[in-house]
Design a protein around this motif. Structure first.
Motif, PDB file in Angstrom:
ATOM      1  N   SER A   1      77.362  23.226  39.057  1.00  0.00           N
ATOM      2  CA  SER A   1      78.201  24.339  38.608  1.00  0.00           C
ATOM      3  C   SER A   1      77.792  24.808  37.214  1.00  0.00           C
ATOM      4  O   SER A   1      77.754  26.014  36.937  1.00  0.00           O
TER       5      SER A   1
ATOM      6  N   ALA B   1      73.503  32.267  35.876  1.00  0.00           N
ATOM      7  CA  ALA B   1      74.124  33.518  36.337  1.00  0.00           C
ATOM      8  C   ALA B   1      74.442  34.463  35.182  1.00  0.00           C
ATOM      9  O   ALA B   1      74.694  35.651  35.422  1.00  0.00           O
ATOM     10  N   GLN B   2      74.432  33.960  33.948  1.00  0.00           N
ATOM     11  CA  GLN B   2      74.687  34.834  32.803  1.00  0.00           C
ATOM     12  C   GLN B   2      73.618  35.916  32.662  1.00  0.00           C
ATOM     13  O   GLN B   2      73.839  36.949  32.037  1.00  0.00           O
TER      14      GLN B   2
ATOM     15  N   TYR C   1      79.602  27.639  46.022  1.00  0.00           N
ATOM     16  CA  TYR C   1      79.838  27.998  44.621  1.00  0.00           C
ATOM     17  C   TYR C   1      78.815  29.039  44.161  1.00  0.00           C
ATOM     18  O   TYR C   1      79.173  30.035  43.514  1.00  0.00           O
TER      19      TYR C   1
ATOM     20  N   ASN D   1      76.332  28.508  36.499  1.00  0.00           N
ATOM     21  CA  ASN D   1      77.045  29.366  35.546  1.00  0.00           C
ATOM     22  C   ASN D   1      76.135  29.844  34.425  1.00  0.00           C
ATOM     23  O   ASN D   1      76.193  31.008  34.000  1.00  0.00           O
TER      24      ASN D   1
ATOM     25  N   ASN E   1      80.666  37.578  42.657  1.00  0.00           N
ATOM     26  CA  ASN E   1      81.520  38.027  41.552  1.00  0.00           C
ATOM     27  C   ASN E   1      80.734  38.841  40.529  1.00  0.00           C
ATOM     28  O   ASN E   1      81.240  39.849  39.991  1.00  0.00           O
ATOM     29  N   LYS E   2      79.517  38.402  40.234  1.00  0.00           N
ATOM     30  CA  LYS E   2      78.676  39.122  39.278  1.00  0.00           C
ATOM     31  C   LYS E   2      78.355  40.534  39.773  1.00  0.00           C
ATOM     32  O   LYS E   2      78.427  41.504  39.008  1.00  0.00           O
TER      33      LYS E   2
ATOM     34  N   ASN F   1      79.478  32.535  45.685  1.00  0.00           N
ATOM     35  CA  ASN F   1      80.646  33.188  45.072  1.00  0.00           C
ATOM     36  C   ASN F   1      80.331  33.706  43.671  1.00  0.00           C
ATOM     37  O   ASN F   1      80.821  34.779  43.282  1.00  0.00           O
ATOM     38  N   ILE F   2      79.524  32.961  42.925  1.00  0.00           N
ATOM     39  CA  ILE F   2      79.149  33.403  41.577  1.00  0.00           C
ATOM     40  C   ILE F   2      78.333  34.693  41.655  1.00  0.00           C
ATOM     41  O   ILE F   2      78.575  35.658  40.910  1.00  0.00           O
TER      42      ILE F   2
END
Length: 258
Positions: A93, A100-101, A142, A97, A149-150, A145-146
């Motif tokens: 995770s 994904a930034q 996970y 995260n 959402n992005k 979904n990331i």
């Protein structure tokens, strides 16, 4: 190294960019350098009466030895946060995260093509693919979904030109199609259902923005997954795709009524 081989080589970059990691490394380097210098304070004396020369102890040696002991305690104590930081950095995770930034409209538009070195979605997709191969369903869900959402946030907050939206849509379609094909080949019903669930919010957002052309591309991916799921006798997947398409149809009808 184990985490990088299990998930992504991009994990090395996370350590390189972690200031906490470098604080610990620099502390160890300083302690070893200082303690090596302290050893130079011991000077041999010429003593012909002894086969083994005695040592001349510098007056400052005791002070520096005390400092060395203190440094040793500090750096050994730093092992505890070092282990904690490392364990946190190699959590899937945390990796996802952090990577994904980089998923932004600017980075996607500056990328040459999907899966190129400058593709901001590729590192997260790489982790999802590795997780698919290892049947790590939690990480797959996970990661999907990331990304979802992005992308939803990109279409929601950015004023994009038509060609810019098309390029972002191209990257999204490519990565979700890739993951979908791999999940179908491995008959991974759970991951296929998660792919459909991750695509629905993107399609809904495109419908809300009256971007029918782009929404159709997402609908096509869901339809293709449902069709392939039916061919491979993955009944649950076909049902999930059918339900998703039905919900999107209802959403389109509500938008038309408004």
């Amino acid at each position: 190294q184990l985490a990088a081989s299990s998930y992504s080589a991009s994990l090395v970059d996370l350590f390189k960019k972690s200031y906490k990691f470098w604080i610990i490394i620099i502390s160890y380097f300083f302690a070893m350098t200082y303690q090596s210098a302290v050893l130079k304070l011991i000077r041999p004396m010429n003593d012909t009466s002894s086969a083994v020369p005695s040592a001349f102890i510098s007056p400052d040696l005791e002070f520096h030895t005390t400092i060395s002991y203190i440094l040793s305690i500090i750096v050994f104590t730093l092992l505890v946060p070092h282990i904690w930081i490392t364990l946190d950095l190699i959590k899937p995770s945390t990796i996802i995260n952090t990577l994904a930034q980089k998923i932004s409209s600017k980075n996607i538009l500056n990328a040459s093509r999907p899966e190129s070195e400058d593709d901001p979605i590729e590192p997260v997709t790489s982790i999802i693919v590795r997780s698919l191969e290892r049947h790590d369903e939690g990480t797959v869900s996970y990661g999907l979904n990331i990304i979802s959402n992005k992308i939803v946030n990109l279409f929601d907050t950015n004023q994009l030109l038509d060609e810019e939206r098309d390029k972002i849509d191209q990257f999204v379609s490519y990565h979700f199609s890739l993951i979908g094909r791999l999940a179908i080949n491995s008959n991974d019903i759970y991951s296929l259902s998660n792919i459909i669930s991750a695509l629905k919010p993107i399609a809904n957002k495109l419908i809300d923005k009256n971007l029918a052309k782009n929404a159709i591309n997402i609908v096509d991916i869901i339809s293709d997954i449902g069709e392939k799921g039916s061919e491979n006798k993955l009944g649950t997947v076909a049902e999930d795709a059918s339900d998703a398409l039905k919900d999107l149809g209802i959403h389109i009808t509500k938008q038309d009524n408004h």
